[in-house]
Design an enzyme around this catalytic site. Structure first.
Site, PDB file in Angstrom:
ATOM      1  N   LYS A  39       6.348  -2.459   1.677  1.00  0.00           N
ATOM      2  CA  LYS A  39       5.207  -3.166   0.953  1.00  0.00           C
ATOM      3  C   LYS A  39       4.961  -2.555  -0.294  1.00  0.00           C
ATOM      4  CE  LYS A  39       0.814  -2.693   1.952  1.00  0.00           C
ATOM      5  NZ  LYS A  39      -0.012  -2.869   0.903  1.00  0.00           N
ATOM      6  N   ASP A  66       1.860  -6.769  -2.503  1.00  0.00           N
ATOM      7  CA  ASP A  66       0.548  -6.951  -1.870  1.00  0.00           C
ATOM      8  C   ASP A  66      -0.393  -6.587  -3.132  1.00  0.00           C
ATOM      9  OD1 ASP A  66      -1.799  -6.856  -0.422  1.00  0.00           O
ATOM     10  OD2 ASP A  66      -1.373  -4.841   0.349  1.00  0.00           O
ATOM     11  N   LYS A  68      -2.863  -9.157  -3.867  1.00  0.00           N
ATOM     12  CA  LYS A  68      -4.342  -9.769  -3.432  1.00  0.00           C
ATOM     13  C   LYS A  68      -5.055 -10.539  -4.559  1.00  0.00           C
ATOM     14  CE  LYS A  68      -5.233  -6.485   0.162  1.00  0.00           C
ATOM     15  NZ  LYS A  68      -4.104  -5.297  -0.102  1.00  0.00           N
ATOM     16  N   ASP A  71      -8.557 -14.919  -8.642  1.00  0.00           N
ATOM     17  CA  ASP A  71      -9.053 -15.313 -10.012  1.00  0.00           C
ATOM     18  C   ASP A  71      -8.954 -16.630 -10.428  1.00  0.00           C
ATOM     19  OD1 ASP A  71      -9.259 -15.201 -13.137  1.00  0.00           O
ATOM     20  OD2 ASP A  71      -8.063 -13.086 -12.930  1.00  0.00           O
ATOM     21  N   THR A 131      -9.200  -5.557   6.628  1.00  0.00           N
ATOM     22  CA  THR A 131      -9.233  -4.943   7.811  1.00  0.00           C
ATOM     23  C   THR A 131     -10.265  -3.856   7.700  1.00  0.00           C
ATOM     24  OG1 THR A 131      -7.211  -3.784   7.219  1.00  0.00           O
ATOM     25  CG2 THR A 131      -7.154  -5.620   9.078  1.00  0.00           C
ATOM     26  N   ARG A 223      -0.667   5.007   6.456  1.00  0.00           N
ATOM     27  CA  ARG A 223      -0.740   6.394   6.645  1.00  0.00           C
ATOM     28  C   ARG A 223      -0.174   7.113   7.743  1.00  0.00           C
ATOM     29  NH1 ARG A 223      -6.775   5.680   4.533  1.00  0.00           N
ATOM     30  NH2 ARG A 223      -6.284   3.576   5.485  1.00  0.00           N
TER      31      ARG A 223
HETATM   32  O1  C5P Z   1      -2.632   3.469   5.652  1.00  0.00           O
HETATM   33  P1  C5P Z   1      -2.942   2.072   6.346  1.00  0.00           P
HETATM   34  O2  C5P Z   1      -2.073   1.952   7.474  1.00  0.00           O
HETATM   35  O3  C5P Z   1      -4.350   2.069   6.626  1.00  0.00           O
HETATM   36  O4  C5P Z   1      -2.472   1.056   5.308  1.00  0.00           O
HETATM   37  C1  C5P Z   1      -2.621  -0.395   5.277  1.00  0.00           C
HETATM   38  C2  C5P Z   1      -2.248  -1.117   4.165  1.00  0.00           C
HETATM   39  O5  C5P Z   1      -2.451  -2.407   4.267  1.00  0.00           O
HETATM   40  C3  C5P Z   1      -2.708  -0.515   2.737  1.00  0.00           C
HETATM   41  O6  C5P Z   1      -1.709  -0.455   1.841  1.00  0.00           O
HETATM   42  C4  C5P Z   1      -3.544  -1.600   2.476  1.00  0.00           C
HETATM   43  O7  C5P Z   1      -3.809  -1.808   1.011  1.00  0.00           O
HETATM   44  C5  C5P Z   1      -3.275  -2.869   3.253  1.00  0.00           C
HETATM   45  N1  C5P Z   1      -4.128  -3.818   3.761  1.00  0.00           N
HETATM   46  C6  C5P Z   1      -5.169  -3.816   4.529  1.00  0.00           C
HETATM   47  N2  C5P Z   1      -6.149  -4.645   4.877  1.00  0.00           N
HETATM   48  C7  C5P Z   1      -5.686  -6.053   4.136  1.00  0.00           C
HETATM   49  C8  C5P Z   1      -4.711  -5.991   3.422  1.00  0.00           C
HETATM   50  C9  C5P Z   1      -3.953  -5.106   3.160  1.00  0.00           C
HETATM   51  O8  C5P Z   1      -5.259  -2.461   4.709  1.00  0.00           O
HETATM   52  N3  C5P Z   1      -6.407  -6.994   4.679  1.00  0.00           N
END
Ligand code: C5P
Length: 245
Positions: A39, A66, A68, A71, A131, A223
């Protein structure tokens, strides 16, 4: 359920949230040979651009771009057109942009394919509610009343009506989304945390095994892999968890 290694790895989207291409390339070397999805989000894309996406595709990875988009419809149509020509496998828009905006994204995809772009049709999904968005933030800051899951289902239904393939949502919402929109409507779920991992800024979280049991199609994990002492060991352990569900 008995997922094979390939099936389990293919359901994991590793979030390459890095400030520059060299850091992301270091992770790619560490994860070499593991057939996971990659991603690319706004941090890496704004730094490394389309060339990084093309490099991932050349190496055989499935790629989720990703960005998002959110616009006016005409601008999102143009963005979707450019993204489709890049050859990504999956990209997203914000459902909060409304039905006309999401339909415009699909028109942008169709125009790219009709215009002779030699790529397959990407899967197009919409972000419902991030999330990281808690109940309090939804109600008090964004100004949407009621429980988060109701707001998520409302956006998921709108997304399906607009002709998109699925949504990004919390793993906690997958069962309700599939019940409302059908089992083939895709769910892509960030907010994944192996037992004992740091929650960070996420809010509506679940473990990888529980997310797969809930029926999530793809899980986005950043992470817990990228910040682990050994990202490869962390990814392999998540793959094992999925294979043993
Ligand atoms: O580090 P972590 O596991 O929290 O990363 C989650 C990834 O998912 C990040 O790249 C974040 O931008 C993406 N994301 C998210 N919530 C969303 C859509 C994408 O956390 N609704």
């Amino acid at each position: 359920m008995g997922l094979t290694l390939e099936q389990a790895a293919g359901r994991i989207m590793v979030a390459l949230d890095y400030p520059e291409a060299s850091a992301a390339e270091k992770l790619l070397r560490e994860l070499d040979g593991i057939p996971c999805y990659m991603k690319v989000g706004m941090q890496l894309y704004y730094a490394a651009g389309p060339a990084f996406v093309t490099m991932l595709k050349d190496r055989g990875y499935n790629v989720f771009l990703d960005l998002k988009m959110h616009d006016i419809p005409n601008t999102v149509k143009g963005g979707a057109n450019s993204i489709t020509k890049l050859g990504v496998d999956l990209f997203n828009v914000h459902a909060a942009g409304g039905k006309a905006m999401m339909e415009a994204a699909m028109e942008g995809v169709e125009a790219a394919l009709a215009g002779g772009a030699s790529v397959k049709r990407p899967t197009v999904i919409a972000v419902t509610h991030l999330t990281s968005t808690s109940q309090a933030v939804l109600n008090d800051e964004i100004g949407i009343a009621g429980p988060v899951d109701e707001a998520v289902i409302r956006y998921a239904k709108l997304t399906r009506e607009a002709g998109l393939d699925g949504v990004v949502a919390s793993p906690q919402e997958v069962i309700a989304i599939k019940a409302a929109c059908g089992s083939s409507f895709k769910t892509i779920t960030p907010g994944i945390r192996p037992a004992g991992a740091d929650i960070g800024d996420q809010s509506r979280i679940m473990t990888p095994g529980d997310a797969v049991k809930a029926g999530t199609d793809y899980m986005v994990i950043g992470r817990p892999i990228t910040s682990a002492p050994s990202p490869r060991a962390a990814l392999e352990s998540i793959i094992e968890e999925l294979m043993s569900v």
